[in-house]
Scaffold this active site. Sequence first.
Site, PDB file in Angstrom:
ATOM      1  N   THR A   1       0.810  -1.221   0.000  1.00 40.19           N
ATOM      2  CA  THR A   1       0.000   0.000   0.000  1.00 40.19           C
ATOM      3  C   THR A   1       0.847   1.276   0.000  1.00 40.19           C
ATOM      4  OG1 THR A   1      -1.520   1.252   1.421  1.00 40.19           O
ATOM      5  CG2 THR A   1      -0.101  -0.292   2.533  1.00 40.19           C
ATOM      6  N   ASP A   2       0.226   2.355  -0.424  1.00 38.68           N
ATOM      7  CA  ASP A   2       0.887   3.668  -0.363  1.00 38.68           C
ATOM      8  C   ASP A   2       1.111   4.122   1.077  1.00 38.68           C
ATOM      9  OD1 ASP A   2      -1.795   4.145   0.262  1.00 38.68           O
ATOM     10  OD2 ASP A   2      -2.101   5.683  -1.272  1.00 38.68           O
ATOM     11  N   GLU A   3       0.352   3.543   2.007  1.00 38.85           N
ATOM     12  CA  GLU A   3       0.397   4.053   3.383  1.00 38.85           C
ATOM     13  C   GLU A   3       1.731   3.800   4.062  1.00 38.85           C
ATOM     14  OE1 GLU A   3      -2.923   3.462   5.811  1.00 38.85           O
ATOM     15  OE2 GLU A   3      -4.343   3.560   4.159  1.00 38.85           O
ATOM     16  N   TYR A  32      -1.781  -0.443  11.233  1.00 41.53           N
ATOM     17  CA  TYR A  32      -1.942  -1.117   9.932  1.00 41.53           C
ATOM     18  C   TYR A  32      -0.778  -0.813   8.995  1.00 41.53           C
ATOM     19  CZ  TYR A  32      -3.285  -1.579   5.041  1.00 41.53           C
ATOM     20  OH  TYR A  32      -3.263  -1.877   3.698  1.00 41.53           O
ATOM     21  N   LYS A  83       2.218  -3.255   7.428  1.00 45.05           N
ATOM     22  CA  LYS A  83       2.459  -3.458   5.988  1.00 45.05           C
ATOM     23  C   LYS A  83       3.892  -3.055   5.631  1.00 45.05           C
ATOM     24  CE  LYS A  83       0.046  -4.607   3.109  1.00 45.05           C
ATOM     25  NZ  LYS A  83      -0.308  -5.966   2.564  1.00 45.05           N
TER      26      LYS A  83
HETATM   27  P1  NAD Z   1      -9.765  -7.139   2.687  1.00 44.58           P
HETATM   28  O1  NAD Z   1      -9.728  -6.876   4.161  1.00 44.58           O
HETATM   29  O2  NAD Z   1     -11.005  -6.865   1.934  1.00 44.58           O
HETATM   30  O3  NAD Z   1      -9.376  -8.665   2.406  1.00 44.58           O
HETATM   31  C1  NAD Z   1      -8.378  -9.340   3.099  1.00 44.58           C
HETATM   32  C2  NAD Z   1      -8.597 -10.832   2.926  1.00 44.58           C
HETATM   33  O4  NAD Z   1      -7.534 -11.516   3.618  1.00 44.58           O
HETATM   34  C3  NAD Z   1      -9.918 -11.332   3.544  1.00 44.58           C
HETATM   35  O5  NAD Z   1     -10.556 -12.195   2.650  1.00 44.58           O
HETATM   36  C4  NAD Z   1      -9.481 -12.059   4.800  1.00 44.58           C
HETATM   37  O6  NAD Z   1     -10.352 -13.130   5.168  1.00 44.58           O
HETATM   38  C5  NAD Z   1      -8.106 -12.568   4.388  1.00 44.58           C
HETATM   39  N1  NAD Z   1      -7.235 -12.819   5.546  1.00 44.58           N
HETATM   40  C6  NAD Z   1      -7.028 -11.993   6.613  1.00 44.58           C
HETATM   41  N2  NAD Z   1      -6.192 -12.591   7.489  1.00 44.58           N
HETATM   42  C7  NAD Z   1      -5.848 -13.796   6.946  1.00 44.58           C
HETATM   43  C8  NAD Z   1      -5.009 -14.852   7.370  1.00 44.58           C
HETATM   44  N3  NAD Z   1      -4.353 -14.798   8.535  1.00 44.58           N
HETATM   45  N4  NAD Z   1      -4.879 -15.940   6.571  1.00 44.58           N
HETATM   46  C9  NAD Z   1      -5.548 -16.002   5.389  1.00 44.58           C
HETATM   47  N5  NAD Z   1      -6.369 -15.047   4.953  1.00 44.58           N
HETATM   48  C10 NAD Z   1      -6.515 -13.951   5.716  1.00 44.58           C
HETATM   49  O7  NAD Z   1      -8.535  -6.331   2.115  1.00 44.58           O
HETATM   50  P2  NAD Z   1      -8.313  -5.678   0.683  1.00 44.58           P
HETATM   51  O8  NAD Z   1      -8.775  -4.282   0.713  1.00 44.58           O
HETATM   52  O9  NAD Z   1      -8.830  -6.603  -0.368  1.00 44.58           O
HETATM   53  O10 NAD Z   1      -6.714  -5.644   0.633  1.00 44.58           O
HETATM   54  C11 NAD Z   1      -5.986  -6.722   0.064  1.00 44.58           C
HETATM   55  C12 NAD Z   1      -4.508  -6.369   0.073  1.00 44.58           C
HETATM   56  O11 NAD Z   1      -4.290  -5.183  -0.670  1.00 44.58           O
HETATM   57  C13 NAD Z   1      -3.938  -6.107   1.471  1.00 44.58           C
HETATM   58  O12 NAD Z   1      -2.642  -6.644   1.519  1.00 44.58           O
HETATM   59  C14 NAD Z   1      -3.907  -4.589   1.558  1.00 44.58           C
HETATM   60  O13 NAD Z   1      -2.882  -4.170   2.440  1.00 44.58           O
HETATM   61  C15 NAD Z   1      -3.594  -4.234   0.120  1.00 44.58           C
HETATM   62  N6  NAD Z   1      -4.041  -2.916  -0.317  1.00 44.58           N
HETATM   63  C16 NAD Z   1      -5.330  -2.532  -0.143  1.00 44.58           C
HETATM   64  C17 NAD Z   1      -5.760  -1.301  -0.636  1.00 44.58           C
HETATM   65  C18 NAD Z   1      -7.189  -0.848  -0.493  1.00 44.58           C
HETATM   66  O14 NAD Z   1      -7.501   0.280  -0.845  1.00 44.58           O
HETATM   67  N7  NAD Z   1      -8.119  -1.672  -0.047  1.00 44.58           N
HETATM   68  C19 NAD Z   1      -4.848  -0.463  -1.287  1.00 44.58           C
HETATM   69  C20 NAD Z   1      -3.516  -0.884  -1.436  1.00 44.58           C
HETATM   70  C21 NAD Z   1      -3.130  -2.119  -0.960  1.00 44.58           C
HETATM   71  O1  TDX Z   2     -16.735   6.864   7.267  1.00 46.16           O
HETATM   72  C1  TDX Z   2     -15.638   7.283   6.888  1.00 46.16           C
HETATM   73  N1  TDX Z   2     -15.469   8.628   6.675  1.00 46.16           N
HETATM   74  C2  TDX Z   2     -14.296   9.170   6.254  1.00 46.16           C
HETATM   75  O2  TDX Z   2     -14.199  10.394   6.076  1.00 46.16           O
HETATM   76  C3  TDX Z   2     -14.505   6.403   6.644  1.00 46.16           C
HETATM   77  C4  TDX Z   2     -14.662   4.924   6.866  1.00 46.16           C
HETATM   78  C5  TDX Z   2     -13.333   6.966   6.187  1.00 46.16           C
HETATM   79  N2  TDX Z   2     -13.222   8.303   6.004  1.00 46.16           N
HETATM   80  C6  TDX Z   2     -11.958   8.846   5.465  1.00 46.16           C
HETATM   81  C7  TDX Z   2     -10.689   8.345   6.109  1.00 46.16           C
HETATM   82  C8  TDX Z   2      -9.712   8.374   4.947  1.00 46.16           C
HETATM   83  O3  TDX Z   2      -9.154   9.675   4.797  1.00 46.16           O
HETATM   84  O4  TDX Z   2     -11.903   8.400   4.109  1.00 46.16           O
HETATM   85  C9  TDX Z   2     -10.569   8.079   3.724  1.00 46.16           C
HETATM   86  C10 TDX Z   2     -10.505   6.622   3.282  1.00 46.16           C
HETATM   87  O5  TDX Z   2     -10.710   5.813   4.433  1.00 46.16           O
HETATM   88  P1  TDX Z   2     -10.630   4.210   4.359  1.00 46.16           P
HETATM   89  O6  TDX Z   2     -11.599   3.705   3.355  1.00 46.16           O
HETATM   90  O7  TDX Z   2     -10.730   3.696   5.750  1.00 46.16           O
HETATM   91  O8  TDX Z   2      -9.187   3.998   3.717  1.00 46.16           O
HETATM   92  P2  TDX Z   2      -7.704   4.340   4.202  1.00 46.16           P
HETATM   93  O9  TDX Z   2      -7.596   4.432   5.670  1.00 46.16           O
HETATM   94  O10 TDX Z   2      -7.243   5.522   3.383  1.00 46.16           O
HETATM   95  O11 TDX Z   2      -6.939   3.000   3.736  1.00 46.16           O
HETATM   96  C11 TDX Z   2      -7.294   2.326   2.495  1.00 46.16           C
HETATM   97  O12 TDX Z   2      -6.341   2.591   1.488  1.00 46.16           O
HETATM   98  C12 TDX Z   2      -5.048   2.072   1.644  1.00 46.16           C
HETATM   99  C13 TDX Z   2      -7.390   0.826   2.739  1.00 46.16           C
HETATM  100  O13 TDX Z   2      -8.337   0.568   3.776  1.00 46.16           O
HETATM  101  C14 TDX Z   2      -6.040   0.246   3.069  1.00 46.16           C
HETATM  102  O14 TDX Z   2      -6.143  -1.171   3.173  1.00 46.16           O
HETATM  103  C15 TDX Z   2      -5.074   0.594   1.945  1.00 46.16           C
HETATM  104  O15 TDX Z   2      -3.802   0.151   2.287  1.00 46.16           O
END
Ligand code: NAD
Ligand code: TDX
Length: 337
Positions: free
Chosen positions: A121-123, A148, A152
């Site tokens: 992730t960018d975070e 988190y 990562k």
């Molecule tokens: P998500 O929470 O929707 O999905 C995570 C999945 O991993 C779930 O299906 C969960 O059951 C599984 N999981 C959790 N712990 C586990 C374990 N111990 N063993 C096996 N499976 C397990 O997350 P997401 O948003 O789909 O993110 C997927 C990946 O992408 C993560 O590595 C996250 O850091 C990365 N990522 C997410 C975003 C975003 O915006 N959502 C952006 C950049 C990177």
């Molecule tokens: O109800 C809300 N209101 C609000 O203003 C929620 C849930 C979030 N927010 C804000 C917080 C953040 O600035 O919106 C932005 C996005 O929030 P999230 O969806 O919780 O994402 P963020 O914390 O930015 O992280 C996401 O992007 C990077 C993913 O959850 C991570 O898994 C990924 O690594």
Amino acid sequence: MKKMLVTGGAGFIGSNFVHYTLKNRPEYEITVVDKLTYAGNSANLETVLDKIEFVTGDICDRGLVDKLVGETDIVVHFAAESHNDNSLRDPWPFINTNIIGTYNILEAVRAYGTRLHHISTDEVFGDLELDDPNRFTEETAYNPSSPYSSSKAASDHLVRAWIRSFGIQATISNCSNNYGPYQHIEKFIPRQITNILSGIKPKLYGTGEQVRDWIHVDDHNSAVHLILDKGRLGDTYIIGADNDHVNNKMVIELICELMGKGKDWYEHVNDRPGHDMRYAMDSRKLKHELGWQPEFTDTESGMKNGLQQTIDWYTNNRDWWQADKDTVESAYAKQGQ
Ligand code: NAD
Ligand code: TDX
């Protein structure tokens, strides 16, 4: 046929990746391993269960990881605890899954010489000031803010160390905030869409000035496939869709408008502690070296088309999210969010 192990394939991005791969890359034989935590949902894959092997299991189980990696050619590692707000409530699952789980995968790919792509992730880079015109690049120093993002960052460091010390065949990608179908309703965009569908006003943390470089999940996954096909082993690739001019307030207003509400039909709630201000991604390496282009872009906001598709999906798939809505909202309400 190449065998591909997808960890976390029942989650948001992982399940979209499985669907994308089955549709566009039939040469892969897919096994998914997923613990099915609160964020994993086997319903995300129910239409394709006859085309993949699905293993319910934990990446913290070293023996299971060793067995599954030993049977595959490629590992695409999505599994993680992924929600910042949860990591502030209880960091342990993040330390365990994101760090120990990744360690188990690294030891297994080292033992078998298996190709690994690590999803990150960018975070990990921390945040930029709102008026900072810079973007994160592959060279940006790590500076994570939350449990988190620090877990990562730790996982990325392990991958980089295993590449350098043991020569494993791995690549890493750091992507910005994804949106699209099958995203858990705890996250920003689906929370607001399902709020409106439930007659609840959308909730904006603090002032809403924060910037996230939103990307549609299919654009993230097309980039992952390009990296698998053509990425340089050992390298990191930044993935982002140039939406770093869009702040949270603008996103919530756009959702309200697209869903037929007044632009101001939302409320401000408590801010997130340690809230990162601005993420912005410089994906020139991916574009220039591998020829990637995001498809879900449009001139007005960069995300209107993708948001409309996402709104339609949540509107048409109420059964998928309805049962979780009260639980998610009452957890937020306890924090004044
Ligand atoms: P998500 O929470 O929707 O999905 C995570 C999945 O991993 C779930 O299906 C969960 O059951 C599984 N999981 C959790 N712990 C586990 C374990 N111990 N063993 C096996 N499976 C397990 O997350 P997401 O948003 O789909 O993110 C997927 C990946 O992408 C993560 O590595 C996250 O850091 C990365 N990522 C997410 C975003 C975003 O915006 N959502 C952006 C950049 C990177
Ligand atoms: O109800 C809300 N209101 C609000 O203003 C929620 C849930 C979030 N927010 C804000 C917080 C953040 O600035 O919106 C932005 C996005 O929030 P999230 O969806 O919780 O994402 P963020 O914390 O930015 O992280 C996401 O992007 C990077 C993913 O959850 C991570 O898994 C990924 O690594």
